[in-house]
Design an enzyme around this catalytic site. Sequence first.
Site, PDB file in Angstrom:
ATOM      1  N   HIS A 130     -60.678   0.213  15.171  1.00 44.24           N
ATOM      2  CA  HIS A 130     -60.529  -1.251  15.206  1.00 44.24           C
ATOM      3  C   HIS A 130     -61.863  -1.926  15.530  1.00 44.24           C
ATOM      4  CE1 HIS A 130     -56.056  -1.438  15.016  1.00 44.24           C
ATOM      5  NE2 HIS A 130     -56.113  -0.277  15.652  1.00 44.24           N
ATOM      6  N   ASP A 180     -56.273   3.130  20.366  1.00 46.74           N
ATOM      7  CA  ASP A 180     -55.149   3.342  19.450  1.00 46.74           C
ATOM      8  C   ASP A 180     -55.619   3.427  18.002  1.00 46.74           C
ATOM      9  OD1 ASP A 180     -55.870   0.595  19.619  1.00 46.74           O
ATOM     10  OD2 ASP A 180     -54.016   0.045  18.581  1.00 46.74           O
ATOM     11  N   GLU A 181     -54.828   4.084  17.203  1.00 44.15           N
ATOM     12  CA  GLU A 181     -54.933   4.075  15.739  1.00 44.15           C
ATOM     13  C   GLU A 181     -56.347   4.379  15.223  1.00 44.15           C
ATOM     14  OE1 GLU A 181     -51.420   0.949  14.509  1.00 44.15           O
ATOM     15  OE2 GLU A 181     -53.334   0.103  15.136  1.00 44.15           O
ATOM     16  N   ALA A 182     -57.027   5.332  15.845  1.00 43.32           N
ATOM     17  CA  ALA A 182     -58.342   5.753  15.351  1.00 43.32           C
ATOM     18  C   ALA A 182     -58.129   6.819  14.273  1.00 43.32           C
ATOM     19  CB  ALA A 182     -59.190   6.289  16.498  1.00 43.32           C
ATOM     20  N   LEU A 183     -57.587   6.391  13.147  1.00 45.26           N
ATOM     21  CA  LEU A 183     -57.065   7.324  12.150  1.00 45.26           C
ATOM     22  C   LEU A 183     -58.144   8.039  11.358  1.00 45.26           C
ATOM     23  CD1 LEU A 183     -54.102   5.148  10.781  1.00 45.26           C
ATOM     24  CD2 LEU A 183     -54.148   6.698  12.745  1.00 45.26           C
TER      25      LEU A 183
END
Length: 531
Positions: A257, A320-323
Site C-alpha cells: 500500500h 496488511d495485503e503485501a501480496l
Amino acid sequence: MNTTDNLIPRPSHVAPQDGPSFTLSPGARIAAGNTAAQIAEQLAALLRTATGFSLPLVEEHRPGDIALDLVDAFDGGPEAYTLTASEDGVRLTASSPAGLFNAVQTLRQLFPAAIEEGGASEEGDAGTWVVPAVEILDAPRFAYRGLMLDVARNFLSVKEVKEQIDVMTQFKFNALHLHLTDDQGWRIEIRQPEENPSGLDYAKLTEVGGRGAVEVATAVPPRGNSGFYTQQEFRDLQAYAAARNVVVIPEIDLPGHVNAALAAIPQLNPDGVAKDMSTTADVGWSTLDASLPATYEFVAEVLGQLAAMTSGPYLHVGGDEALVTGHANYITMMQEFARLASLTGKTVVGWNEFAEAELPNGSVIQYWFGDLDPIVRQADATAPTVIMSPAANTYLDQKYSAESPIGLEWVKGGPFTWAEYYNWDPAQGGLTDQQILGVEGPLWTETVRNNQQAQWLLYPRAISLAEVAWTGQELRNAGDFRRRLGAFGERLTKQGVVFQEAPDVEWSAPPLNPFTAADASSSPEYGTIEA
C-alpha cells in the site's frame, strides 16, 4: 417508557428511583472543581445551545444544580462513573476526566431528544428539560473502543474529522485510527531532516501524494478528494480529540500500500524512477524493496517524525495485503519497521499479518481477516494486546444492499445491517477479555466522498459496535437493542447525522438522505474547548 430504558450503549447498572424527576431550571448551575472544569464547560455548552439557560460554572453546588465530582479512587477503572438524578439535582462522579466525559454522554441521553437541537429562545422552556430519577453505575468492557477513517483513498478535512469525532463520542468511542497513507494518497506532512544520507525529498510526499485520490465509477462523484494535514493541523486535531476523550492512532501502511511514496521519492524504487500516481481501488500490488538502504532510512524518518507529532501512545505500521512482497522480504522489513517504531517510544500496532514477524514486547495485533489461531497463540496471556476488527462484524464500508451506489461487497456473508455488527462476541476462538484491548470499526473510503456518505455507512452499524465494545456480553440483547436503536433515530436526525434506515427497526424519526444532506453536520459542538 422513559429515557432510562433507551440508553446506548447499555450501562452496567441502571436503577430507576422512587421520587420526582430532576428538572433543569433557568437558574440551574453546573458545579465542578478546577480539575473537572473542562468537562463541565463542555456539558454547559451543550445544554446552553438547546435550553437558552446561562448555566454558569461554580465550585459549590446547591439543590437544582448539576455537580461533577472527581474522586481519588473508584471501582471499575478510570473510565467508570456513577450518575444519580433526583429532584434535588444531578451528580456525576468518576476518578478521571475520561470517566466524567462518559457520564456526560449518558446524561445527554437522559434529557429529552430536543436537547440535540439549537435555536433556543432567550428564556428557554423551563418545563421541558426533565431527567428521570435514576442511579447508574457504569464501566466499559474494553479499554479501546475505536473507529477508523481511511483518509488516504478519499481525504477528509480537519473540519470533517472533527465532525466525526463530535458524533462518535456520544456513544463512548475513545479511539480514532487514521489511515494516512496508501497507494492513492499521502496525507501527512513530513519535513526535510537535517541528516539525509540518501538525499530523499520528503516534501514530495505531500506535493505528489497529497494530490492523489481513488477513482471508482460507481461513487458519487467518481473521484475522491485530495489534500493533506500539516504537522500543526495534525497536532490541533489531536488536541480537539483529546478534549473529547479520544486518542488518535496514526497509520503509515508498510511495506505494501505504498505507491504514493514510490511515486513521490524515486530512490525508493530499485530502478530509481518514480512510479506514476494511481487511482485504482485494487490492492496488494505495490511494495517497498527490502534490499535498498533508502527503504529503512525513509521508514525511520517518517515514523520518527510521526511519533514526535503524535500525543497518543500508539503508532500503526500497517502490514496488511503485501501480496507482491516475497515472504522472506516481508518478514525482514516488518520486523525492522516494528523495531524502528518501537524505538520512538510508542506502542506498535499492525494488522494481523504483521504478527508473523518477531515483534517488540507489548505490540498490538489488529485482527481483521483470516485464521485467528496464530493471533491467539501470539496474544499475551496476561495483557490486552489484540484489537478485534473481524471484517464480517466490523468493516463499516460494506454495502447494505447490492444496489447501493456506495460501499464495498467483498466480505462473505453480506449485505450487512446493524445486526451483523451487534450479534458477535469479541472473545472468540480462544481469546479472553483479558487479552483483548478492544474493538475497532474501520471505514475504508474507496466509494466515500464526504461526511454524509461516511455517516450513512457508519450509522447505525457503528452504534452496534459501540455497545459491543462497552457493554458486557451477558447484558446485551439484540431485540432490546433494536428497540433502543429505533428510539435513538430522533436524536440523530435532530443532530443532522445521516444514517441508514434499517427496515427491521422502528425509527422514531426518518433519516436524512446522504446525497442531499448539507455538507456540514448541524450537531452542536461543545464550544471552543482547548485541550
